[in-house]
Structures are given as structure tokens and as C-alpha cells.
Design a protein around this motif. Structure first.
Motif, PDB file in Angstrom:
ATOM      1  N   SER A 192       0.842  -1.190   0.000  1.00  0.00           N
ATOM      2  CA  SER A 192       0.000   0.000   0.000  1.00  0.00           C
ATOM      3  C   SER A 192       0.880   1.244   0.000  1.00  0.00           C
ATOM      4  O   SER A 192       2.117   1.163   0.048  1.00  0.00           O
ATOM      5  CB  SER A 192      -0.896   0.001   1.235  1.00  0.00           C
ATOM      6  N   LEU A 193       0.246   2.405  -0.036  1.00  0.00           N
ATOM      7  CA  LEU A 193       0.991   3.657   0.046  1.00  0.00           C
ATOM      8  C   LEU A 193       1.740   3.746   1.370  1.00  0.00           C
ATOM      9  O   LEU A 193       2.889   4.200   1.418  1.00  0.00           O
ATOM     10  CB  LEU A 193       0.037   4.847  -0.107  1.00  0.00           C
ATOM     11  N   ASP A 194       1.113   3.297   2.437  1.00  0.00           N
ATOM     12  CA  ASP A 194       1.767   3.313   3.744  1.00  0.00           C
ATOM     13  C   ASP A 194       3.023   2.445   3.733  1.00  0.00           C
ATOM     14  O   ASP A 194       4.063   2.831   4.277  1.00  0.00           O
ATOM     15  CB  ASP A 194       0.786   2.826   4.815  1.00  0.00           C
ATOM     16  N   ASP A 195       2.942   1.280   3.096  1.00  0.00           N
ATOM     17  CA  ASP A 195       4.113   0.404   2.995  1.00  0.00           C
ATOM     18  C   ASP A 195       5.218   1.065   2.173  1.00  0.00           C
ATOM     19  O   ASP A 195       6.409   0.948   2.496  1.00  0.00           O
ATOM     20  CB  ASP A 195       3.725  -0.930   2.353  1.00  0.00           C
ATOM     21  N   MET A 196       4.821   1.769   1.105  1.00  0.00           N
ATOM     22  CA  MET A 196       5.818   2.426   0.263  1.00  0.00           C
ATOM     23  C   MET A 196       6.526   3.545   1.027  1.00  0.00           C
ATOM     24  O   MET A 196       7.750   3.723   0.900  1.00  0.00           O
ATOM     25  CB  MET A 196       5.149   2.989  -0.990  1.00  0.00           C
ATOM     26  N   VAL A 197       5.778   4.310   1.814  1.00  0.00           N
ATOM     27  CA  VAL A 197       6.388   5.384   2.602  1.00  0.00           C
ATOM     28  C   VAL A 197       7.381   4.800   3.604  1.00  0.00           C
ATOM     29  O   VAL A 197       8.482   5.335   3.799  1.00  0.00           O
ATOM     30  CB  VAL A 197       5.303   6.211   3.323  1.00  0.00           C
ATOM     31  N   GLU A 198       7.021   3.691   4.226  1.00  0.00           N
ATOM     32  CA  GLU A 198       7.937   3.042   5.169  1.00  0.00           C
ATOM     33  C   GLU A 198       9.197   2.560   4.453  1.00  0.00           C
ATOM     34  O   GLU A 198      10.313   2.679   4.983  1.00  0.00           O
ATOM     35  CB  GLU A 198       7.235   1.871   5.857  1.00  0.00           C
ATOM     36  N   PHE A 199       9.027   2.024   3.256  1.00  0.00           N
ATOM     37  CA  PHE A 199      10.187   1.569   2.477  1.00  0.00           C
ATOM     38  C   PHE A 199      11.107   2.741   2.141  1.00  0.00           C
ATOM     39  O   PHE A 199      12.337   2.652   2.296  1.00  0.00           O
ATOM     40  CB  PHE A 199       9.718   0.874   1.196  1.00  0.00           C
ATOM     41  N   LEU A 200      10.535   3.846   1.677  1.00  0.00           N
ATOM     42  CA  LEU A 200      11.342   5.016   1.333  1.00  0.00           C
ATOM     43  C   LEU A 200      12.023   5.602   2.565  1.00  0.00           C
ATOM     44  O   LEU A 200      13.136   6.136   2.477  1.00  0.00           O
ATOM     45  CB  LEU A 200      10.466   6.078   0.666  1.00  0.00           C
ATOM     46  N   ASN A 201      11.371   5.496   3.699  1.00  0.00           N
ATOM     47  CA  ASN A 201      11.963   6.015   4.931  1.00  0.00           C
ATOM     48  C   ASN A 201      13.196   5.212   5.344  1.00  0.00           C
ATOM     49  O   ASN A 201      14.085   5.729   6.023  1.00  0.00           O
ATOM     50  CB  ASN A 201      10.927   5.988   6.052  1.00  0.00           C
ATOM     51  N   GLN A 202      13.250   3.970   4.917  1.00  0.00           N
ATOM     52  CA  GLN A 202      14.407   3.134   5.228  1.00  0.00           C
ATOM     53  C   GLN A 202      15.500   3.230   4.165  1.00  0.00           C
ATOM     54  O   GLN A 202      16.673   2.973   4.461  1.00  0.00           O
ATOM     55  CB  GLN A 202      13.959   1.670   5.365  1.00  0.00           C
ATOM     56  N   SER A 203      15.118   3.613   2.954  1.00  0.00           N
ATOM     57  CA  SER A 203      16.087   3.537   1.859  1.00  0.00           C
ATOM     58  C   SER A 203      16.445   4.886   1.239  1.00  0.00           C
ATOM     59  O   SER A 203      17.620   5.185   1.014  1.00  0.00           O
ATOM     60  CB  SER A 203      15.535   2.614   0.761  1.00  0.00           C
ATOM     61  N   TYR A 204      15.441   5.714   0.963  1.00  0.00           N
ATOM     62  CA  TYR A 204      15.667   6.914   0.159  1.00  0.00           C
ATOM     63  C   TYR A 204      15.710   8.199   0.980  1.00  0.00           C
ATOM     64  O   TYR A 204      16.608   9.032   0.803  1.00  0.00           O
ATOM     65  CB  TYR A 204      14.572   7.013  -0.909  1.00  0.00           C
ATOM     66  N   PHE A 205      14.756   8.377   1.869  1.00  0.00           N
ATOM     67  CA  PHE A 205      14.655   9.630   2.612  1.00  0.00           C
ATOM     68  C   PHE A 205      15.911   9.966   3.427  1.00  0.00           C
ATOM     69  O   PHE A 205      16.294  11.141   3.493  1.00  0.00           O
ATOM     70  CB  PHE A 205      13.428   9.616   3.525  1.00  0.00           C
ATOM     71  N   PRO A 206      16.578   9.002   4.075  1.00  0.00           N
ATOM     72  CA  PRO A 206      17.765   9.356   4.864  1.00  0.00           C
ATOM     73  C   PRO A 206      18.864  10.030   4.047  1.00  0.00           C
ATOM     74  O   PRO A 206      19.657  10.802   4.590  1.00  0.00           O
ATOM     75  CB  PRO A 206      18.234   8.005   5.416  1.00  0.00           C
ATOM     76  N   GLN A 207      18.913   9.750   2.748  1.00  0.00           N
ATOM     77  CA  GLN A 207      19.927  10.386   1.905  1.00  0.00           C
ATOM     78  C   GLN A 207      19.598  11.852   1.627  1.00  0.00           C
ATOM     79  O   GLN A 207      20.486  12.630   1.275  1.00  0.00           O
ATOM     80  CB  GLN A 207      20.034   9.636   0.575  1.00  0.00           C
ATOM     81  N   ALA A 208      18.320  12.202   1.778  1.00  0.00           N
ATOM     82  CA  ALA A 208      17.887  13.561   1.442  1.00  0.00           C
ATOM     83  C   ALA A 208      17.892  14.501   2.637  1.00  0.00           C
ATOM     84  O   ALA A 208      17.920  15.721   2.468  1.00  0.00           O
ATOM     85  CB  ALA A 208      16.487  13.517   0.837  1.00  0.00           C
ATOM     86  N   GLY A 209      17.867  13.958   3.842  1.00  0.00           N
ATOM     87  CA  GLY A 209      17.852  14.818   5.014  1.00  0.00           C
ATOM     88  C   GLY A 209      17.238  14.115   6.208  1.00  0.00           C
ATOM     89  O   GLY A 209      17.003  12.902   6.196  1.00  0.00           O
ATOM     90  N   GLU A 210      16.954  14.895   7.230  1.00  0.00           N
ATOM     91  CA  GLU A 210      16.372  14.365   8.461  1.00  0.00           C
ATOM     92  C   GLU A 210      14.856  14.526   8.424  1.00  0.00           C
ATOM     93  O   GLU A 210      14.335  15.639   8.297  1.00  0.00           O
ATOM     94  CB  GLU A 210      16.936  15.111   9.671  1.00  0.00           C
ATOM     95  N   VAL A 211      14.151  13.416   8.524  1.00  0.00           N
ATOM     96  CA  VAL A 211      12.692  13.447   8.469  1.00  0.00           C
ATOM     97  C   VAL A 211      12.142  14.056   9.754  1.00  0.00           C
ATOM     98  O   VAL A 211      12.486  13.628  10.855  1.00  0.00           O
ATOM     99  CB  VAL A 211      12.122  12.031   8.261  1.00  0.00           C
TER     100      VAL A 211
END
Length: 287
Positions: A193-212
Motif C-alpha cells: 500500500s501507500l503506507d508500505d511504500m512510505v515506510e520503504f522510502l523512509n528506510q532507503s531513500y529519505f535518509p539520503q535527502a535529510g532528516e525526516v
């Protein structure tokens, strides 16, 4: 001997009393409809006639209800007061319904609460939205056909940190829309789901862009559930950084690949970041 004429008995000047009226009480005054009852009726009729006008009809209807209730408590004012009360109540109901219809129509028409003072329309085969007008559109026909959007703010900062939007120099801000192939999203989050995708990006992509700072904020893009993630950028002088993530309502084509998931990023160096994000959300339309 002369017969005296027959006639009604003389009262000797005493007052006559109406039935049910005790001696000593003054005669009942005639029943009158006061100005309050008439005002309630007039306001009630007026409210009923213009009840479809938002706000005005509501205010007039409420005033008519109050006048109607007060008039019904006065002698002789019940009929007019009741008529005014009924008309005003119907006006309030009609006004509420009309207001709801108008608000829904405005939302569906793309008129949102956020309007950029200087906006540029972005139109692709997959979607359209309003981007900031002072960002350069680094678009090619191939990018547009592939449903990719690249808006960039070019310029330089002076010694005081003030941005000079020269159109050349360095990229200081951007609004990017990137479609992701179905094959990739199925590999990342199979059947997710979208929620699962956000969790995936939070583990893989978002940390490279900054602090959530805020991972999940529910929004909608043209009636489709989406998510807004806010963060503090690793880049210097970035005031606002955020990502919109959404699964489109249909499968589109991007460079020959089927796509359904879109990642929209905002890197804003000025104080109008929230305005830019809100305008994009409000004006977003799927094709």
C-alpha cells in the motif's frame, strides 16, 4: 291608563361585561398583530426567497427564526410568527445545502485555498498542476511525454544571502515529479500500500535527502490518497524540503514503461515553500 313601552331593562349607566369577564375588570382590548409579528413574517418570506444565497440567506434566516419565536409569544402574533418561523427555517436549511454544494464544486474545480501569485501550469499526459512561476522549466518533449517534470530556480546569493534570480548560475531550488515503473514498485513493496511504500522510502531513500521531521501527513491529489513527508535538508540554505508520494488512479506510460507510483519533491530556498506545496496539491489533476 297608558301602557308604558316595553324595552330592554335599563342598566342605570352601569357598564356591560363580555361573557367570562368579571365585574370590575376593564373591557378586553381588541386583539392586534403587533409590528414584531409582521416583521417576523416579512423577514421569513424574504429569507425563503433569497435563502439560496450563501451567508446572506443564512443570516436572514437566523434573524427570521428569532423574530418568529418572539412573535409567537406575543398576543395575536402566533399566526404571523409561525409563518415567519417556518419560512426562515426552510431558508436556513436551503442555505446550508447550497453552501455545501458550492464548496464541493469549488474544490472539484481546482480552486483551492492556496493560489500562487505567479504560477506556471505544468501539463503532461499523466497529470497537470501549477508550479512556481519563477522556476525555469527544464522540460524537453521527451520528458513531458514521459510524465517527468523538472522546475528549477536558477540564480546566485549575494553576501547577505539574498537570492538574485538571474536564470543562470546555480540551482537553488527545484520542484521535481518522477514516475516510478511498476516493475520497480512491485519489487520494492510487492502488493504493498501507500503506507508500505512510505515506510520503504523512509528506510532507503529519505535518509539520503535529510532528516525526516514528519513522515506521514495524509493529503489528496485530485481525490486520490497521497502522503506528504517533511524533512530538514542536508543542503545549506534550504528553507523547505518535502516529498509527496502517491499511487495514481490508473497505470500510465513513461518512456515505454508502465508507471503508477509518483514521487514529487520540493526543495525551496525561500519562505514561500508552504505556498508552493499547497498550490501543487490543490491544483493537481490526473489525466
Amino acid at each position: 291608563m297608558t301602557d308604558s313601552p316595553q324595552g330592554p331593562p335599563q342598566t342605570g349607566g352601569l357598564p356591560e361585561y363580555a361573557p367570562g369577564q368579571a365585574p370590575g375588570q376593564p373591557p378586553h382590548p381588541p386583539t392586534r398583530r403587533g409590528g414584531l409579528a409582521l416583521a417576523a413574517l416579512i423577514v421569513g418570506i424574504s429569507a425563503f426567497v433569497i435563502g439560496w444565497i450563501p451567508i446572506l440567506g443564512l443570516l436572514l434566516g437566523v434573524a427570521g427564526i428569532i423574530l418568529g419565536i418572539l412573535a409567537m409569544r406575543r398576543p395575536g402574533g402566533r399566526s404571523f410568527g409561525l409563518a415567519g418561523l417556518i419560512g426562515s427555517s426552510l431558508a436556513v436549511l436551503a442555505n446550508v445545502l447550497v453552501t455545501i454544494v458550492v464548496v464541493v464544486a469549488l474544490v472539484n474545480s481546482g480552486i483551492g485555498t492556496a493560489v500562487l501569485t505567479d504560477a506556471q501550469p505544468v501539463i503532461t499526459p499523466c497529470y497537470s498542476f501549477n508550479g512556481p512561476g519563477d522556476y525555469l522549466s527544464n522540460q524537453s518533449a521527451e520528458k513531458t511525454d514521459a510524465c517527468i517534470t523538472t522546475l528549477e530556480l536558477w540564480g546566485e546569493r549575494d553576501a547577505d544571502g539574498v537570492i538574485n534570480k538571474t536564470g543562470v548560475g546555480s540551482i537553488l531550488g527545484s520542484v521535481l515529479v518522477e514516475p516510478v515503473a511498476v516493475a520497480s514498485t512491485d519489487d520494492w513493496v510487492p502488493g504493498g500500500s501507500l503506507d508500505d511504500m512510505v515506510e520503504f522510502l523512509n528506510q532507503s531513500y529519505f535518509p539520503q535527502a535529510g532528516e525526516v521531521t514528519s513522515l506521514k501527513e495524509a493529503v489528496t491529489l485530485d481525490g486520490v490518497d497521497a502522503n506528504l513527508t517533511r524533512m530538514i535538508s542536508t543542503a545549506e540554505n534550504t528553507r523547505t524540503k518535502a516529498f509527496l508520494t502517491v499511487f495514481a488512479p490508473d497505470i500510465y506510460q513513461s518512456a515505454g514503461e508502465p508507471v503508477k507510483f509518483f514521487l514529487i519533491s520540493f526543495v525551496i530556498p525561500e519562505d514561500n515553500g508552504e505556498e508552493i506545496i499547497a498550490a501543487a496539491i490543490d491544483s493537481w489533476r490526473w489525466k
